[in-house]
Design a protein around this motif. Structure first.
Motif, PDB file in Angstrom:
ATOM      1  N   MET A  82       0.829  -1.203   0.000  1.00 17.86           N
ATOM      2  CA  MET A  82       0.000   0.000   0.000  1.00 17.86           C
ATOM      3  C   MET A  82       0.867   1.259   0.000  1.00 17.86           C
ATOM      4  N   THR A  83       1.992   1.226   0.690  1.00 15.05           N
ATOM      5  CA  THR A  83       2.923   2.361   0.674  1.00 15.05           C
ATOM      6  C   THR A  83       3.511   2.542  -0.717  1.00 15.05           C
ATOM      7  N   GLN A  84       3.855   1.447  -1.373  1.00 18.61           N
ATOM      8  CA  GLN A  84       4.355   1.528  -2.749  1.00 18.61           C
ATOM      9  C   GLN A  84       3.285   2.114  -3.680  1.00 18.61           C
ATOM     10  N   LEU A  85       2.039   1.713  -3.467  1.00 18.70           N
ATOM     11  CA  LEU A  85       0.948   2.240  -4.291  1.00 18.70           C
ATOM     12  C   LEU A  85       0.820   3.746  -4.086  1.00 18.70           C
ATOM     13  N   LEU A  86       0.813   4.190  -2.846  1.00 16.89           N
ATOM     14  CA  LEU A  86       0.705   5.618  -2.568  1.00 16.89           C
ATOM     15  C   LEU A  86       1.878   6.379  -3.179  1.00 16.89           C
ATOM     16  N   ASP A  87       3.072   5.845  -3.027  1.00 23.57           N
ATOM     17  CA  ASP A  87       4.251   6.492  -3.611  1.00 23.57           C
ATOM     18  C   ASP A  87       4.146   6.572  -5.132  1.00 23.57           C
ATOM     19  N   SER A  88       3.651   5.517  -5.759  1.00 27.06           N
ATOM     20  CA  SER A  88       3.567   5.503  -7.227  1.00 27.06           C
ATOM     21  C   SER A  88       2.525   6.487  -7.744  1.00 27.06           C
ATOM     22  N   VAL A  89       1.410   6.620  -7.039  1.00 23.91           N
ATOM     23  CA  VAL A  89       0.371   7.565  -7.445  1.00 23.91           C
ATOM     24  C   VAL A  89       0.884   8.999  -7.312  1.00 23.91           C
ATOM     25  N   SER A  90       1.767   9.213  -6.350  1.00 24.60           N
ATOM     26  CA  SER A  90       2.326  10.548  -6.104  1.00 24.60           C
ATOM     27  C   SER A  90       3.564  10.848  -6.944  1.00 24.60           C
ATOM     28  N   ALA A  91       4.040   9.890  -7.717  1.00 30.32           N
ATOM     29  CA  ALA A  91       5.267  10.057  -8.505  1.00 30.32           C
ATOM     30  C   ALA A  91       5.050  11.059  -9.648  1.00 30.32           C
ATOM     31  N   PRO A  92       6.106  11.756 -10.033  1.00 30.51           N
ATOM     32  CA  PRO A  92       5.993  12.680 -11.163  1.00 30.51           C
ATOM     33  C   PRO A  92       5.465  11.967 -12.421  1.00 30.51           C
ATOM     34  N   GLY A  93       4.479  12.575 -13.041  1.00 27.80           N
ATOM     35  CA  GLY A  93       3.913  12.049 -14.280  1.00 27.80           C
ATOM     36  C   GLY A  93       2.828  11.008 -14.107  1.00 27.80           C
ATOM     37  N   ALA A  94       2.620  10.521 -12.897  1.00 25.00           N
ATOM     38  CA  ALA A  94       1.646   9.442 -12.686  1.00 25.00           C
ATOM     39  C   ALA A  94       0.228   9.855 -13.068  1.00 25.00           C
ATOM     40  N   MET A  95      -0.143  11.084 -12.797  1.00 21.41           N
ATOM     41  CA  MET A  95      -1.516  11.519 -13.073  1.00 21.41           C
ATOM     42  C   MET A  95      -1.766  11.720 -14.568  1.00 21.41           C
ATOM     43  N   GLU A  96      -0.711  12.010 -15.317  1.00 15.51           N
ATOM     44  CA  GLU A  96      -0.857  12.246 -16.751  1.00 15.51           C
ATOM     45  C   GLU A  96      -0.709  10.968 -17.572  1.00 15.51           C
ATOM     46  N   ARG A  97      -0.044   9.977 -17.016  1.00 19.18           N
ATOM     47  CA  ARG A  97       0.254   8.734 -17.733  1.00 19.18           C
ATOM     48  C   ARG A  97      -1.047   7.980 -18.055  1.00 19.18           C
ATOM     49  N   MET A  98      -1.127   7.397 -19.235  1.00 19.03           N
ATOM     50  CA  MET A  98      -2.290   6.585 -19.599  1.00 19.03           C
ATOM     51  C   MET A  98      -2.113   5.182 -19.018  1.00 19.03           C
ATOM     52  N   ILE A  99      -3.184   4.684 -18.411  1.00 20.59           N
ATOM     53  CA  ILE A  99      -3.135   3.395 -17.719  1.00 20.59           C
ATOM     54  C   ILE A  99      -4.208   2.478 -18.287  1.00 20.59           C
ATOM     55  N   ASP A 100      -3.816   1.242 -18.534  1.00 19.52           N
ATOM     56  CA  ASP A 100      -4.766   0.228 -18.974  1.00 19.52           C
ATOM     57  C   ASP A 100      -5.459  -0.335 -17.740  1.00 19.52           C
ATOM     58  N   ALA A 101      -6.631   0.183 -17.466  1.00 17.97           N
ATOM     59  CA  ALA A 101      -7.426  -0.227 -16.313  1.00 17.97           C
ATOM     60  C   ALA A 101      -8.329  -1.393 -16.712  1.00 17.97           C
ATOM     61  N   PRO A 102      -8.903  -2.082 -15.738  1.00 19.65           N
ATOM     62  CA  PRO A 102      -9.803  -3.194 -16.061  1.00 19.65           C
ATOM     63  C   PRO A 102     -11.007  -2.788 -16.920  1.00 19.65           C
ATOM     64  N   PHE A 103     -11.318  -1.494 -16.959  1.00 16.15           N
ATOM     65  CA  PHE A 103     -12.479  -1.017 -17.703  1.00 16.15           C
ATOM     66  C   PHE A 103     -12.095  -0.131 -18.894  1.00 16.15           C
ATOM     67  N   GLY A 104     -10.807  -0.157 -19.268  1.00 17.83           N
ATOM     68  CA  GLY A 104     -10.361   0.606 -20.426  1.00 17.83           C
ATOM     69  C   GLY A 104      -9.152   1.472 -20.119  1.00 17.83           C
ATOM     70  N   ARG A 105      -8.644   2.128 -21.139  1.00 17.07           N
ATOM     71  CA  ARG A 105      -7.462   2.971 -21.014  1.00 17.07           C
ATOM     72  C   ARG A 105      -7.887   4.366 -20.539  1.00 17.07           C
ATOM     73  N   VAL A 106      -7.322   4.824 -19.423  1.00 17.05           N
ATOM     74  CA  VAL A 106      -7.689   6.111 -18.836  1.00 17.05           C
ATOM     75  C   VAL A 106      -6.442   6.824 -18.314  1.00 17.05           C
ATOM     76  N   PRO A 107      -6.521   8.155 -18.164  1.00 14.22           N
ATOM     77  CA  PRO A 107      -5.406   8.867 -17.544  1.00 14.22           C
ATOM     78  C   PRO A 107      -5.207   8.408 -16.097  1.00 14.22           C
ATOM     79  N   GLY A 108      -3.976   8.502 -15.623  1.00 14.74           N
ATOM     80  CA  GLY A 108      -3.667   8.123 -14.245  1.00 14.74           C
ATOM     81  C   GLY A 108      -4.523   8.855 -13.233  1.00 14.74           C
ATOM     82  N   SER A 109      -4.858  10.113 -13.516  1.00 19.74           N
ATOM     83  CA  SER A 109      -5.681  10.881 -12.575  1.00 19.74           C
ATOM     84  C   SER A 109      -7.069  10.262 -12.411  1.00 19.74           C
TER      85      SER A 109
END
Length: 186
Positions: A82-109
């Protein structure tokens, strides 16, 4: 309130519940359909294992999370993931990065907001299953609820990802109303 701030509130609260678990509670049923306490922990750790590399823009090199041996509370592993998850969400670029989610490709935010929604609800599942207090701030609940009501579409309510919304009992607070919206019986 941004999703990393939401998770900075939610994750420590859920870690605190897990830190207080007894091995006998791992088989307790939760309000999350078909999940015991152990199942919720495995689900959350598995999600973290998959999503940390996605938020960091890396290929997943870690083996998917394996269920903890029966009778062992995975408190240290849960805290680490969970700490790694929090750190990764807070990492530079994480909110702008496109992520393949279980329901489709979406921005990290957007995906981080789903992670906050999932974490908030699973925290309630765990606290309910083991009788521990869980009182996230009204601001966090309101922010997560606002997103969930906009983002959760009917086609996501397949019974696996989300169930059909239930009615919250009269006098239910904002968290219980959100839990009912997620498909749990309150």
């Amino acid at each position: 309130m941004n999703p990393s701030d939401q998770l900075a509130v939610i994750i420590p609260m859920v870690i605190e519940i897990v830190d207080q678990l007894d091995a006998e509670q791992l088989d307790n049923p939760t309000p999350c359909a078909d999940f015991t306490v152990q199942g919720v922990l495995d689900h959350m750790m598995g999600g973290a294992s998959a999503f940390v590399p996605a938020f960091l823009g890396e290929e997943s090199v870690e083996e998917p999370h394996q269920s903890t041996p029966l009778g062992q509370v995975p408190a240290a592993e849960f805290r680490t993931k969970m700490t790694q998850l929090l750190d990764s969400v807070s990492a530079p670029g994480a909110m702008e990065r496109m992520i393949d989610a279980p329901f489709g490709r979406v921005p990290g935010s957007v995906f981080a907001r789903f992670v906050a929604f999932d974490g908030l609800i699973h925290g309630w599942d765990l606290s309910t299953a083991v009788g521990r207090p869980y009182d996230p701030s009204a601001e966090v609940v309101a922010n997560v609820a606002g997103f969930a009501h906009e983002a959760l579409s009917d086609d996501m309510r397949d019974g696996d990802t989300f169930a059909v919304a239930t009615a919250a009992p009269a006098g239910a607070g904002p968290l219980e109303q959100l839990v009912a919206f997620s498909g749990r019986s309150v």
